[in-house]
Design an enzyme around this catalytic site. Structure first.
Site, PDB file in Angstrom:
ATOM      1  N   PRO A 124     -48.195 -26.009  53.605  1.00 22.00           N
ATOM      2  CA  PRO A 124     -47.335 -25.247  52.696  1.00 22.00           C
ATOM      3  C   PRO A 124     -47.096 -26.002  51.387  1.00 22.00           C
ATOM      4  O   PRO A 124     -46.920 -27.211  51.384  1.00 22.00           O
ATOM      5  CB  PRO A 124     -46.022 -25.091  53.493  1.00 22.00           C
ATOM      6  CG  PRO A 124     -46.448 -25.178  54.926  1.00 22.00           C
ATOM      7  CD  PRO A 124     -47.591 -26.149  54.955  1.00 22.00           C
ATOM      8  N   TYR A 128     -54.422 -27.854  44.599  1.00 19.15           N
ATOM      9  CA  TYR A 128     -55.577 -28.752  44.524  1.00 19.15           C
ATOM     10  C   TYR A 128     -55.188 -30.098  43.909  1.00 19.15           C
ATOM     11  O   TYR A 128     -55.686 -31.150  44.315  1.00 19.15           O
ATOM     12  CB  TYR A 128     -56.705 -28.100  43.721  1.00 19.15           C
ATOM     13  CG  TYR A 128     -57.555 -27.147  44.524  1.00 19.15           C
ATOM     14  CD1 TYR A 128     -57.887 -27.420  45.857  1.00 19.15           C
ATOM     15  CD2 TYR A 128     -58.037 -25.971  43.965  1.00 19.15           C
ATOM     16  CE1 TYR A 128     -58.667 -26.553  46.590  1.00 19.15           C
ATOM     17  CE2 TYR A 128     -58.828 -25.090  44.692  1.00 19.15           C
ATOM     18  CZ  TYR A 128     -59.140 -25.379  46.006  1.00 19.15           C
ATOM     19  OH  TYR A 128     -59.917 -24.521  46.734  1.00 19.15           O
ATOM     20  N   ALA A 130     -52.203 -31.580  44.084  1.00 15.23           N
ATOM     21  CA  ALA A 130     -51.443 -32.343  45.073  1.00 15.23           C
ATOM     22  C   ALA A 130     -52.354 -32.905  46.156  1.00 15.23           C
ATOM     23  O   ALA A 130     -52.194 -34.044  46.599  1.00 15.23           O
ATOM     24  CB  ALA A 130     -50.363 -31.460  45.693  1.00 15.23           C
ATOM     25  N   GLY A 289     -74.019 -50.095  12.600  1.00 12.24           N
ATOM     26  CA  GLY A 289     -74.029 -48.669  12.288  1.00 12.24           C
ATOM     27  C   GLY A 289     -72.649 -48.054  12.409  1.00 12.24           C
ATOM     28  O   GLY A 289     -72.252 -47.213  11.603  1.00 12.24           O
ATOM     29  N   ILE A 292     -70.562 -48.912   9.358  1.00 16.25           N
ATOM     30  CA  ILE A 292     -70.930 -48.107   8.186  1.00 16.25           C
ATOM     31  C   ILE A 292     -70.374 -46.698   8.331  1.00 16.25           C
ATOM     32  O   ILE A 292     -69.823 -46.121   7.400  1.00 16.25           O
ATOM     33  CB  ILE A 292     -72.469 -48.077   8.022  1.00 16.25           C
ATOM     34  CG1 ILE A 292     -72.987 -49.489   7.705  1.00 16.25           C
ATOM     35  CG2 ILE A 292     -72.881 -47.078   6.940  1.00 16.25           C
ATOM     36  CD1 ILE A 292     -74.494 -49.596   7.698  1.00 16.25           C
ATOM     37  N   CYS A 294     -67.763 -45.699  10.037  1.00 21.04           N
ATOM     38  CA  CYS A 294     -66.307 -45.671   9.875  1.00 21.04           C
ATOM     39  C   CYS A 294     -65.906 -45.795   8.417  1.00 21.04           C
ATOM     40  O   CYS A 294     -64.962 -45.140   7.955  1.00 21.04           O
ATOM     41  CB  CYS A 294     -65.655 -46.786  10.695  1.00 21.04           C
ATOM     42  SG  CYS A 294     -65.807 -46.541  12.476  1.00 21.04           S
ATOM     43  N   LEU A 295     -66.631 -46.631   7.660  1.00 19.90           N
ATOM     44  CA  LEU A 295     -66.295 -46.813   6.251  1.00 19.90           C
ATOM     45  C   LEU A 295     -66.567 -45.542   5.463  1.00 19.90           C
ATOM     46  O   LEU A 295     -65.807 -45.179   4.558  1.00 19.90           O
ATOM     47  CB  LEU A 295     -67.102 -47.982   5.670  1.00 19.90           C
ATOM     48  CG  LEU A 295     -66.702 -49.383   6.157  1.00 19.90           C
ATOM     49  CD1 LEU A 295     -67.682 -50.428   5.617  1.00 19.90           C
ATOM     50  CD2 LEU A 295     -65.277 -49.720   5.722  1.00 19.90           C
ATOM     51  N   LYS A 340     -28.976 -62.972  47.509  1.00 21.68           N
ATOM     52  CA  LYS A 340     -29.120 -64.162  48.347  1.00 21.68           C
ATOM     53  C   LYS A 340     -30.432 -64.098  49.106  1.00 21.68           C
ATOM     54  O   LYS A 340     -30.852 -63.031  49.544  1.00 21.68           O
ATOM     55  CB  LYS A 340     -27.956 -64.252  49.336  1.00 21.68           C
ATOM     56  CG  LYS A 340     -28.054 -65.458  50.261  1.00 21.68           C
ATOM     57  CD  LYS A 340     -26.864 -65.537  51.205  1.00 21.68           C
ATOM     58  CE  LYS A 340     -27.009 -66.740  52.148  1.00 21.68           C
ATOM     59  NZ  LYS A 340     -25.868 -66.847  53.083  1.00 21.68           N
ATOM     60  N   ASP A 468     -36.763 -39.359  44.406  1.00 22.89           N
ATOM     61  CA  ASP A 468     -36.664 -38.974  45.817  1.00 22.89           C
ATOM     62  C   ASP A 468     -35.211 -38.672  46.203  1.00 22.89           C
ATOM     63  O   ASP A 468     -34.723 -39.121  47.244  1.00 22.89           O
ATOM     64  CB  ASP A 468     -37.232 -40.077  46.706  1.00 22.89           C
ATOM     65  CG  ASP A 468     -37.623 -39.561  48.094  1.00 22.89           C
ATOM     66  OD1 ASP A 468     -37.791 -38.333  48.243  1.00 22.89           O
ATOM     67  OD2 ASP A 468     -37.757 -40.378  49.023  1.00 22.89           O
TER      68      ASP A 468
END
Length: 632
Positions: A124, A128, A130, A289, A292, A294-295, A340, A468
């Site tokens: 119950p 999927y 879970a 590469g 280049i 990214c720049l 303790k 919980d």
């Protein structure tokens, strides 16, 4: 510009050809919670059938958690040979909670994906997600379950229906076999894992492990309850599953090239050296590469920063759990004088050697230390999360931890003793044995619980979610004042606002108390506790376990709909705990029921923060005490 694009395309071709030498499968990352996605770019549907063999013997890992802590239960769940599991795990037949268990399986190719099949009977409230993330801990995925031929549509799961569960596994590629790899073990990542510790635990070269999962030294973030392929030359041993000690000081930077599985001949060594050169050259071209690219396009990818990571992709090292050790216990004593460290002999004397007469319930014993009653809880596994929290907090509505002990692999947590036991013993009709709480006592207990949650949510840094809250985790002292107990599932949250969420792949808790957004999508926030509190308050008024309501296939709102619609007399009789014999203020019941209605709204953003619930219950208690004095 066209030349740069051509260069970048060339780089991609080179990088793909170089990575294919080592790469086995793409790492699944956090896609395990994206159940609507049917693509397999991150292997969420399963590992691709790209190995030398279409079938092979391999291994998966599983962590023992109730009810799967015995050899028989684990072997049945995973459809594995119990004798082989026992042989790989020091001939054990039972396993401590959270103990890593190595499980041998036969991995075969089905529909283009490797898998080892087992079966599962729907329970119950199962979904999927879970099933994949809770019951099977991430060794399968919701996408793979939905994609499995013969399994029903995810919206039409019926209780007691038998479904096929494809467990995640893979077989080595040719390039891996050439390097001596015989097995690819599907390892379940835990909170305190990273790629280097996993490599060390199983004696595997870290570079080979990363490339087997298409990860790199820069892009090596892994997440709990996902699988990481560990390339092995020989079967894993139980020694790899021992809890690792605290890490040593970091070593000096490496100056030599990392060692891959060594070869027995000088010709093989020369081949490896050539391979290193090819890969190194390819990597250099790839990096050039990428720079280049990214720049040109101004899309430099920022290095992962824990402060920039979204809530649903928290990096592992943000959630690492401190491994308990004697040194950690000593540090606790230094931090909080109230904690303790007891010797086992002291606890044996307190409980008459843990006799059956001292047993309260489960693994909790009643003991007497220095003339004061104590509750002593025997535990296994990592309890650092609970100790870490309890040694920092101090609130009358939270159970107080007064000491700890460690002996022969077991932890003993010593708590203050709650004279009147669990709330569940007082409110469930079939369990209360004639015990009955008055209306005002119930409202006071509810206010205490809400106040304790408000402390966790708003006055701890960071804030915490209990996860919980239920009647058996609420304890009553001699004055019937409530104390929240059992913090083993508690989780800190980095949310900055009340309506912010984070994600988890591991759904845990008690069915009936779990909020819809958590059960279905793994969303975690303080609103989880608000929902569970609403269910608890409903049980306190009705005197009925929520599981009974689910057995009746009734929505929770049906229980109190009559009260909300002001059908007073008859609806109250049906709704209220019959043990109270109508000794309750009719005009206040509807008010409290409205609080319940707010707390268990399906949309978490509509639920009130717990501090608002505290204010409402304070008003209810004040009115209840006035009513109680008027009838005396």
């Amino acid at each position: 510009m066209s030349s740069l694009i051509a260069l970048f395309s060339f780089i991609i071709i080179i990088s793909c050809s170089c990575s294919s030498i080592f790469a086995q499968q793409p790492y699944v990352r956090e896609d395990t919670t994206e159940c609507n996605e049917k693509h397999n770019s991150s292997s969420s549907l399963g590992y691709f059938c790209n190995g030398v063999n279409r079938s092979c013997q391999t291994f998966i890992t599983f962590r023992a958690v109730p009810p799967y802590t015995t050899l028989a239960a684990i072997s049945k769940l995973l459809a594995a040979d119990p004798s082989q599991i026992s042989a790989l795990n020091s001939n054990k037949t039972t396993f401590g909670t959270n103990k890593l268990v190595i499980v041998p399986v036969t991995c075969s190719c089905h529909g283009g994906y490797y898998q080892s099949n087992t079966s599962y009977i729907i329970k119950p409230q199962d979904t999927y997600l879970a099933i994949a993330n809770n019951t099977f801990q991430g060794i399968t995925t919701c996408q793979a379950l939905e994609n499995q031929k013969g399994n029903p549509n995810r919206f039409e799961l019926e209780t007691n229906e038998n479904i096929t569960v494809p467990l995640r596994c893979a077989c080595p590629t040719k390039s891996q076999v050439d390097l001596g790899v015989k097995y690819l073990m599907s390892y379940l990542v835990d909170y305190d894992d990273d790629d280097s510790t996993i490599s060390e635990d199983f004696g595997v070269d870290n570079e080979l492990l990363l490339k087997a999962n298409q990860l790199t030294d820069i892009d090596n973030t892994i997440y709990p309850f996902t699988t990481l392929l560990v390339p092995l030359q020989s079967p894993p041993t139980n020694s790899s599953t021992i809890v690792r000690p605290p890490p040593p000081p970091p070593p000096p930077p490496r100056t030599s090239t990392p060692t891959i599985f060594s070869s027995n001949t000088s010709s093989n060594r020369n081949w490896l050296y050539a391979l290193y050169g090819a890969v190194g050259g390819g990597s250099f071209v790839l990096l050039l590469g990428a720079l280049i690219y990214c720049l040109v396009f101004c899309r430099r990818k920022k290095k992962a920063d824990p402060t920039l990571v979204p809530a649903n992709s928290t990096r592992l090292d943000q959630e690492k759990t401190v491994k308990i050790s004697l040194e950690f216990l000593e540090s606790l004593s230094d931090i909080a004088q109230s904690i303790k460290v007891y010797s086992i002999e002291e606890l044996q004397r307190a409980t008459n050697d843990f006799s059956i007469n001292s047993l309260i319930e489960g693994s909790v014993y009643r003991g007497e230390i220095d003339g004061n009653p104590k509750a002593i809880k025997k535990m296994e596994g990592d309890v650092s999360k609970e100790i870490n929290l309890l040694q920092k907090i101090n609130h009358s509505c939270l159970i107080r931890l007064s000491g700890v002990c460690f002996n022969e692999g077991h932890w003993y947590l010593v708590y203050e003793f709650a004279t009147n036991g669990a709330l569940s013993d007082w409110i469930y009709n079939e369990k209360n044995n004639g015990k009955c709480l008055s209306w005002s006592q119930r409202i006071q207990i509810a206010l205490d619980v809400a106040t304790g949650l408000n402390y966790l949510h708003c006055f701890t840094t960071p804030s915490h979610v209990h996860k919980d809250i239920k009647c058996s985790n609420i304890l009553l002292d001699s004055d019937f004042r409530a104390k929240i107990a059992n913090f083993c599932l508690v989780r800190s949250t980095n949310a900055q606002q009340e309506n912010e969420f984070s994600l988890t792949n591991h759904i845990v808790g008690t069915i009936g108390y779990l909020a819809p957004e958590y059960l279905e999508n793994g969303l975690v926030s303080t609103k989880l506790d608000v929902y569970a509190f609403g269910v608890l308050l409903l049980e306190m008024l009705a005197g009925t376990e929520v599981s009974f309501l689910y057995k009746e296939n009734r929505d929770l709102s049906h229980v109190y709909s009559g009260v909300l619609n002001n059908e007073r007399k008859e609806s109250l009789k049906q709704f209220m705990d019959p043990s109270m014999q109508e000794k309750y203020p009719s005009e206040l019941v509807g008010f409290v029921v409205q609080i319940i209605d707010l707390c268990i709204k399906k949309n978490p953003e509509i639920r009130p923060p717990i501090e608002e619930v505290v204010k409402l219950l304070s008003k209810a208690l004040s009115s209840s005490l006035t009513w109680e004095s008027s009838i005396k």
